[in-house]
Design a protein around this motif. Sequence first.
Motif, PDB file in Angstrom:
ATOM      1  N   ALA A 269       0.839  -1.205   0.000  1.00  0.00           N
ATOM      2  CA  ALA A 269       0.000   0.000   0.000  1.00  0.00           C
ATOM      3  C   ALA A 269       0.870   1.251   0.000  1.00  0.00           C
ATOM      4  O   ALA A 269       1.829   1.356   0.763  1.00  0.00           O
ATOM      5  N   TYR A 270       0.499   2.194  -0.857  1.00  0.00           N
ATOM      6  CA  TYR A 270       1.246   3.446  -0.975  1.00  0.00           C
ATOM      7  C   TYR A 270       0.253   4.606  -1.015  1.00  0.00           C
ATOM      8  O   TYR A 270      -0.183   5.041  -2.082  1.00  0.00           O
ATOM      9  N   PRO A 271      -0.125   5.125   0.156  1.00  0.00           N
ATOM     10  CA  PRO A 271      -1.215   6.117   0.232  1.00  0.00           C
ATOM     11  C   PRO A 271      -0.742   7.571   0.169  1.00  0.00           C
ATOM     12  O   PRO A 271      -1.469   8.467   0.581  1.00  0.00           O
ATOM     13  N   SER A 272       0.441   7.820  -0.358  1.00  0.00           N
ATOM     14  CA  SER A 272       1.074   9.134  -0.274  1.00  0.00           C
ATOM     15  C   SER A 272       0.224  10.256  -0.861  1.00  0.00           C
ATOM     16  O   SER A 272      -0.448  10.102  -1.881  1.00  0.00           O
ATOM     17  N   MET A 318     -10.222   3.655   0.568  1.00  0.00           N
ATOM     18  CA  MET A 318      -8.943   2.983   0.713  1.00  0.00           C
ATOM     19  C   MET A 318      -9.121   1.593   1.301  1.00  0.00           C
ATOM     20  O   MET A 318      -8.522   0.611   0.849  1.00  0.00           O
ATOM     21  N   SER A 319      -9.969   1.475   2.310  1.00  0.00           N
ATOM     22  CA  SER A 319     -10.220   0.190   2.951  1.00  0.00           C
ATOM     23  C   SER A 319     -10.866  -0.795   1.981  1.00  0.00           C
ATOM     24  O   SER A 319     -10.488  -1.976   1.932  1.00  0.00           O
ATOM     25  N   CYS A 320     -11.822  -0.322   1.188  1.00  0.00           N
ATOM     26  CA  CYS A 320     -12.488  -1.194   0.211  1.00  0.00           C
ATOM     27  C   CYS A 320     -11.500  -1.697  -0.841  1.00  0.00           C
ATOM     28  O   CYS A 320     -11.544  -2.863  -1.250  1.00  0.00           O
ATOM     29  N   VAL A 321     -10.612  -0.825  -1.285  1.00  0.00           N
ATOM     30  CA  VAL A 321      -9.605  -1.218  -2.269  1.00  0.00           C
ATOM     31  C   VAL A 321      -8.652  -2.252  -1.673  1.00  0.00           C
ATOM     32  O   VAL A 321      -8.289  -3.251  -2.327  1.00  0.00           O
TER      33      VAL A 321
END
Length: 372
Positions: A269-272, A318-321
Amino acid sequence: MRIGLYGRGLANKAGIGRYTRELFRALAQIESPHHFVVFAGPNVPISDIPAGFEVVKLGGNGDRALEEQVHLAKAISSANLDLFHNPDFTLPLRLPRQLKTMVTIHDVAYLRLPKSNSIKSKVLLGLMVPKSVQRADAIITVSEFSKREVMDVYNTPSDKISAIPNGVDPRFCPQSAEEIERIRKKYNLPSRGLVLYVGGIEERKNLVRLAEAVALLPGVTLAIAGGKNRGGEQIMSAIREILGESLLELGFFPDEDLPGLYSAANVFAYPSLYEGFGIPPLEAMGCGTVAVASNATSVPEAVGDCAVLFDPLNVKEMSCVLERALVDSELRTMLQEAGEARARRFTWESVAQRTLETYELMSPNVLLQAKI
């Protein structure tokens, strides 16, 4: 040509450090008539400088401003260079007038997200980058996104900037079952439900929202590998409160174990919120790991359609992905195959070759021919 390279970035273990090391290594492997001179301050590991490159050691105590503006400037003036390139944002103010110069500007995060930088860093970059952009004969950025940022912020003409994407070392490939098991045992990693983040721990990396997204998924563990930057300890404290035992803190991870760590993860995961390029997602994809990433700034440019993107400000999305990437076997197979292929497209050899071509465009012979 005698080409000077500033080696300060070699002391950095994160993104700029990787860029500098890999660029130097790949330049050394290209047959060319050019002579490279690396200027190295007291914090630079000399072992990271390729054999065959001339090394000029700089004085000082490692302070960046003093090193660049005094010791580096003086050494450059005595080195009889045709060209000087700093892979790390700035140039000395006082340089020989006839010397051709280049600078790599990775991003302008110090302006867009100023809380991610220390006051000293913001002041230094805020003062020196505009002057360096003006002084440089050519600029390299690591993405088209960063090129647009430099053009916008510093009113720089497009033809002065070359966008040369970063590379992925070929060692980032799917690891053997034995290596994955070794990494799992060494770091006590779960075999299922493991979401991995690799990178700096700072505000713009958006890790608190990632933790909140993981907390919505029962049985999922978040592993964070990376060094703490400005505000990093406060960020980790907040994440501990959110995840408790569902958090694994791996710290600054040994580089030799990194391919195995990527391969051991179920999802990367890369949420930047802001990136000039973003190497870790491509490294993970090269290791055959499914990647999910922010749809912001340069990240989509790097991962293409080979990762699932999300709004980094939307925790539920984000959680669903993340959930889909963990459980949808058809999607996982497709992304693993596509991700490996995409990662192979980014090589440091290409970065070095294109950088060398940019150097050569500024050689005295080329410039003389252009005038004729």
